[in-house]
Design a protein around this motif. Sequence first.
Motif, short mmCIF file in Angstrom:
data_model
loop_
_atom_site.label_atom_id
_atom_site.label_comp_id
_atom_site.label_asym_id
_atom_site.label_seq_id
_atom_site.Cartn_x
_atom_site.Cartn_y
_atom_site.Cartn_z
N THR A 36 0.75 -1.45 -0.19
CA THR A 36 0.10 -0.25 -0.35
C THR A 36 0.76 1.26 0.01
O THR A 36 1.89 1.24 0.42
CB THR A 36 -1.09 -0.06 1.55
OG1 THR A 36 0.00 0.00 2.46
CG2 THR A 36 -2.07 -1.20 1.54
N LEU A 57 -4.07 4.02 -0.29
CA LEU A 57 -4.52 3.02 -1.47
C LEU A 57 -3.68 1.43 -1.78
O LEU A 57 -2.49 1.59 -1.03
CB LEU A 57 -4.26 3.69 -2.94
CG LEU A 57 -4.71 5.04 -2.76
CD1 LEU A 57 -4.11 5.71 -4.47
CD2 LEU A 57 -6.51 5.22 -2.62
N GLU A 58 -3.89 0.46 -2.28
CA GLU A 58 -3.63 -0.65 -2.53
C GLU A 58 -2.56 -0.77 -3.58
O GLU A 58 -2.81 0.09 -4.93
CB GLU A 58 -4.69 -1.16 -3.15
CG GLU A 58 -3.94 -3.06 -3.20
CD GLU A 58 -5.47 -3.63 -3.88
OE1 GLU A 58 -4.97 -5.09 -4.41
OE2 GLU A 58 -6.72 -2.70 -4.01
N GLY A 61 -3.55 -1.33 -8.26
CA GLY A 61 -5.23 -0.57 -8.55
C GLY A 61 -5.51 0.23 -7.86
O GLY A 61 -6.33 0.72 -8.59
N LEU A 62 -4.36 0.66 -7.44
CA LEU A 62 -4.80 1.83 -6.77
C LEU A 62 -6.11 2.65 -6.01
O LEU A 62 -7.11 3.06 -6.29
CB LEU A 62 -4.39 3.28 -7.55
CG LEU A 62 -3.40 3.41 -8.66
CD1 LEU A 62 -2.58 3.99 -9.20
CD2 LEU A 62 -1.91 2.99 -7.08
N THR A 63 -6.32 1.33 -5.53
CA THR A 63 -7.86 1.54 -4.89
C THR A 63 -7.76 2.08 -3.33
O THR A 63 -6.59 1.50 -3.07
CB THR A 63 -8.64 0.21 -5.06
OG1 THR A 63 -8.19 -0.72 -4.59
CG2 THR A 63 -8.93 -0.08 -6.41
N VAL A 64 -8.69 2.56 -2.68
CA VAL A 64 -8.24 2.94 -1.88
C VAL A 64 -8.86 1.94 -0.87
O VAL A 64 -10.18 1.45 -0.71
CB VAL A 64 -9.74 4.51 -1.77
CG1 VAL A 64 -9.45 4.41 0.51
CG2 VAL A 64 -9.45 5.77 -2.74
N VAL A 65 -7.95 2.28 0.24
CA VAL A 65 -7.96 1.17 1.19
C VAL A 65 -8.81 1.98 2.42
O VAL A 65 -9.78 1.05 3.17
CB VAL A 65 -6.47 0.56 1.52
CG1 VAL A 65 -6.89 -0.58 2.27
CG2 VAL A 65 -6.40 -0.23 0.54
N GLU A 205 -1.73 9.48 -7.12
CA GLU A 205 -2.96 9.07 -7.35
C GLU A 205 -3.08 9.07 -5.53
O GLU A 205 -4.25 9.82 -5.48
CB GLU A 205 -2.94 8.03 -7.98
CG GLU A 205 -4.58 7.72 -7.96
CD GLU A 205 -5.77 8.72 -8.93
OE1 GLU A 205 -6.06 9.23 -8.49
OE2 GLU A 205 -4.23 8.91 -9.81
N GLN A 209 -5.51 12.12 -4.47
CA GLN A 209 -6.85 11.99 -3.52
C GLN A 209 -7.15 12.65 -1.97
O GLN A 209 -8.09 12.78 -1.65
CB GLN A 209 -6.80 10.54 -3.09
CG GLN A 209 -7.13 8.98 -4.47
CD GLN A 209 -8.36 9.09 -4.96
OE1 GLN A 209 -9.09 9.36 -4.13
NE2 GLN A 209 -8.85 8.88 -5.84
#
Length: 219
Positions: A36, A57-58, A61-65, A205, A209
């Motif tokens: 992360t 973020l992960e 994939g850059l998804t919010v954790v 990113e 964010q």
Amino acid sequence: MHTGQWPTTIGEALAVQEELRGRVEFADDCPELPPTVTGLDVAYDEGDGIAAAVVTLETAGLTVVEARTHRAKAVFPYEPGLFAFRELPPLLAALGRLEREPDVLVCDGHGLAHPRRFGLACHLGVLTGRPAFGVGKTRFVGTHGSPGPSRGMSVPLVDAGEEVGAVLRTQDGVKPVYVSAGHRIGLAHACRLTLALTPRYRLPETTRQADRLSRAALR
DNA sequence: GCGACAG
DNA sequence: ATCTTGTCGC
């Protein structure tokens, strides 16, 4: 987490900075990316109200954790070179609300690319003990040539004969960013991570964010 | 002495 | 940091 009594005057801040500077840890290059990445940013209103935001973020994939914010009043004026004393209090408060310990902190500002080699990223790294580096939008210290036109190309940022960071192009034909190590991370690794965080935009990113979240938290 | 000066 | 109009390009 942190029992902060922060400096109030420039003189006190310089003394604290000098003391903490010796606690920066350098690191060899690390080939693999952390699971992360945590970005931090602070937004300001028309008065002395500020809001800090941290977003994890992960990496793949850059998804919010996870995401946290903290609102406060600015207690230290903006002073080039002492920037950390203004943003650190709210940032540490927001970080303290995270449930998952950050693997690496991506700061909006510089690390070693600082007049006394102790920018926000170094300060944040030393105080949290976590690896940290900075990605600045504009130059603070040092000189450099122009990196090649394509994404991934870079040139060293040199100040007083020392390589203090890298000027990295994160998008083809777009103004480069200033990457510098902060704490427990090498410059090459910081640059690699920065590229992993900029698949589409100039800024990481994580920073994007955190920026939007801090602005939202201001109201 | 005259600029430059992260966010 | 923040305040802002129009403009160029995909």
